[in-house]
Design an enzyme around this catalytic site. Structure first.
Site, PDB file in Angstrom:
ATOM      1  CG  LEU A  43      -1.752   1.209   1.534  1.00 38.74           C
ATOM      2  CD1 LEU A  43      -3.117   0.782   2.102  1.00 38.74           C
ATOM      3  CD2 LEU A  43      -1.080   2.164   2.515  1.00 38.74           C
ATOM      4  CG  ASP A  46       0.231  10.593   3.951  1.00 36.12           C
ATOM      5  OD1 ASP A  46      -0.790   9.951   3.702  1.00 36.12           O
ATOM      6  OD2 ASP A  46       0.461  11.098   5.066  1.00 36.12           O
ATOM      7  CD  GLN A  62       4.059   7.511   5.681  1.00 32.60           C
ATOM      8  OE1 GLN A  62       3.503   6.976   6.619  1.00 32.60           O
ATOM      9  NE2 GLN A  62       5.347   7.806   5.704  1.00 32.60           N
ATOM     10  CB  SER A 106       3.706  12.042   6.501  1.00 35.34           C
ATOM     11  OG  SER A 106       3.043  11.051   5.760  1.00 35.34           O
ATOM     12  NE  ARG A 165      -0.577  11.679  12.048  1.00 32.96           N
ATOM     13  CZ  ARG A 165      -1.507  11.424  12.962  1.00 32.96           C
ATOM     14  NH1 ARG A 165      -1.165  11.149  14.211  1.00 32.96           N
ATOM     15  NH2 ARG A 165      -2.792  11.429  12.631  1.00 32.96           N
ATOM     16  CG  ASP A 166       1.876  14.220   9.160  1.00 31.20           C
ATOM     17  OD1 ASP A 166       2.464  13.146   9.368  1.00 31.20           O
ATOM     18  OD2 ASP A 166       0.638  14.315   9.098  1.00 31.20           O
ATOM     19  CD  GLU A 224      -3.859  12.542   9.374  1.00 34.98           C
ATOM     20  OE1 GLU A 224      -3.430  11.685  10.160  1.00 34.98           O
ATOM     21  OE2 GLU A 224      -4.421  12.250   8.305  1.00 34.98           O
TER      22      GLU A 224
END
Ligand code: FRU
Length: 485
Positions: A43, A46, A62, A106, A165-166, A224
């Site tokens: 899979l 991002d 990702q 990410s 995050r990110d 996000e």
């Protein structure tokens, strides 16, 4: 459908041979993309670490190697000379240390002189599955591999929830400082952005404060993948708010929106000039990121995941799913973004074919409509029925896209009919079809509509109202689908 145990989803890849059989089994799927970046196995979600560095475009996604499941996330690395032809470069980041034991999540990149530096979230979980997110860095080495720094740049703040995050890194020339924007959630479950600052890229990071966005104090439960860019002197804040429904967006609780306004680094305030806009009106568009270091103050280059969290897609049956969008150019016109496909994509056109209703599996359509209402149905059966139906209502200036007519339906509960509102009358569409995605650019980029599409064998036709002029170019393949791990 396969039920995954946590152990299976979070297994660490020991050797490429473990996933070679999966690669062999999916490579001939009729839904493998020809000119969009897609997962080598398993899979993809991002886009990460997107930047231009010394003439090469670097991009990661990702990646969960094992199947169509959001499990242990790696960064998988691809490179391109021109944003159109992409080569698999192998694993970018692997979750192999304490700080990222449950995933390299990410993040972004920045090119500085000889260095390409990546920032990502180390997703640590303890034995009780309690999460601690770390902001970590890596640099590109002489062999083109990402080398992680041994220690994180900083850990999470305990005055916000575990959702931090990110990292998106930016350089501010006026302040002579770098800033990192982190997508976050407050303790009372509101989406926000945390800002860190430093004079140096790889050390000295301090918390600067929470970004203030007047009017957006209660807008979703987690933001996000924040991304900020200045285009022609205007600041654009793009983010993916979650855990909320927005008007006109069906039952989806995941969105990708943008604000145009002014970013003040003294007060850490982003003052929007107007309302938020949807970055794309389609069913499947999320976690968009712009390329860093492109050296052009008047445009950005954006790429997104053609998918949404919590959703699954028909190739789940084949143990893989995911694709990235075409890179698109962003410019600011008035109070909105104008989004156009990167010009180089035209180099993929093969000779134009007669517009006789046959739809190649990978093609570009250029559609010109007269004044007034019209319909365009893509992926119909030979008799013109079914398919992905576009209806333009000229009085309302709305183009409605309905995917209920396709043989393969999916994510029905999120909604299968969405509107793309327009300011100008709809006269022109550019439609990019690949084997499992369709991207529609309306009126030279005034609005866009992106969706996954999984036509069956009998659905490679289209039908349009009289007077609608359609031109069709089959598209050449431009992504290598090689097993490079
Ligand atoms: C967005 C996201 C990010 C996170 C990553 C994990 O789709 O949830 O916030 O870093 O995916 O794969």
């Amino acid at each position: 459908m396969k039920e995954w145990t946590r152990e299976e989803r979070y297994r660490v890849l020991q050797s490429a041979e473990e996933i070679r059989p999966l690669y062999e089994s999916i490579r001939n799927s009729v839904y493998r993309q020809r000119y969009h970046v897609q997962p080598v196995t398993g899979l993809s979600s991002d886009p990460n670490g997107f930047a231009l560095h010394k003439g090469t475009w670097h991009l990661c996604y990702q990646w969960c190697p094992w199947g169509a499941v959001h499990g242990l996330k790696y960064w998988y690395h691809v490179t391109s000379p021109d944003l159109v032809h992409w080569q698999n470069a192998g694993i970018g980041l692997k979750p192999d240390c304490f700080y990222d034991n449950r995933g390299t999540h990410s993040g972004s990149a920045i090119s500085q002189g000889d260095d390409l530096v990546f920032f990502y979230t180390g997703n640590h979980r303890d034995d009780d599955w309690v999460r601690t997110p770390y902001t970590c860095a890596a640099v590109l080495d002489a062999e083109g591999k990402l080398q992680k720094l041994p220690e994180p740049l900083f850990g999470p703040r305990d005055d916000h929830s575990e959702h931090q995050r990110d990292p998106k890194v930016v350089w501010n020339a006026e302040k002579r400082k770098y800033y990192i924007f982190i997508g976050a959630q407050t303790l009372d479950l509101r989406g926000c952005v945390l800002i860190y600052e430093s004079e140096e890229l790889l050390k000295g990071w301090r918390f600067a404060g929470e970004l203030k966005v007047p009017g957006y104090e209660r807008f979703g439960g987690m933001w996000e993948c924040p991304y900020i860019v200045n285009i022609s002197g205007r600041d654009v804040l793009i983010f993916s708010p979650q855990y909320t429904k927005l008007p006109g967006r069906g039952n989806s609780t995941n969105h990708n929106v943008y604000l145009i306004g002014r970013m003040d680094y003294d007060t850490l305030t982003f003052t929007p000039e107007g309302d938020y806009h949807h970055l794309d009106y389609g069913f499947d568009f999320y976690a968009a990121q712009g390329a860093a270091s492109i050296g052009d103050p008047d445009r950005a280059i954006l790429i997104a995941w053609i998918g949404l969290p919590d959703n699954h897609y028909p190739t789940q049956e084949e143990d893989w799913e995911g694709t990235l969008s075409l890179p698109r150019e962003l410019r600011v016109r008035g109070g909105k973004l104008v989004q156009t496909p990167i010009p180089a994509v035209e180099s993929l056109r093969e000779a134009e074919i007669p517009a006789d209703g046959a739809l190649p599996a990978a093609c570009e359509l250029e559609v010109t409509a007269p004044e007034g209402d019209f319909a365009l149905n893509l992926f119909t059966k030979a008799d013109g029925t079914g398919g992905l139906r576009l209806r333009y209502d000229s009085a309302a200036r709305v183009c409605t896209v309905d995917r209920t007519g396709m043989d393969r339906r999916f994510n029905e509960s999120v909604g299968e009919v969405l509107d793309m509102p327009l300011e100008a009358p709809l006269r022109k569409l550019r439609v990019f079809i690949d084997r499992c995605s369709t991207e529609i650019f309306a009126n030279d980029g005034e609005a866009t509509f992106t969706t996954r599409t999984y036509p069956t064998e009998r659905e490679f036709h289209y039908a349009a109202s009289d007077d609608v002029r359609v031109r069709v170019w089959p598209m050449r393949a431009s992504v290598t689908d090689e097993f490079v791990i």
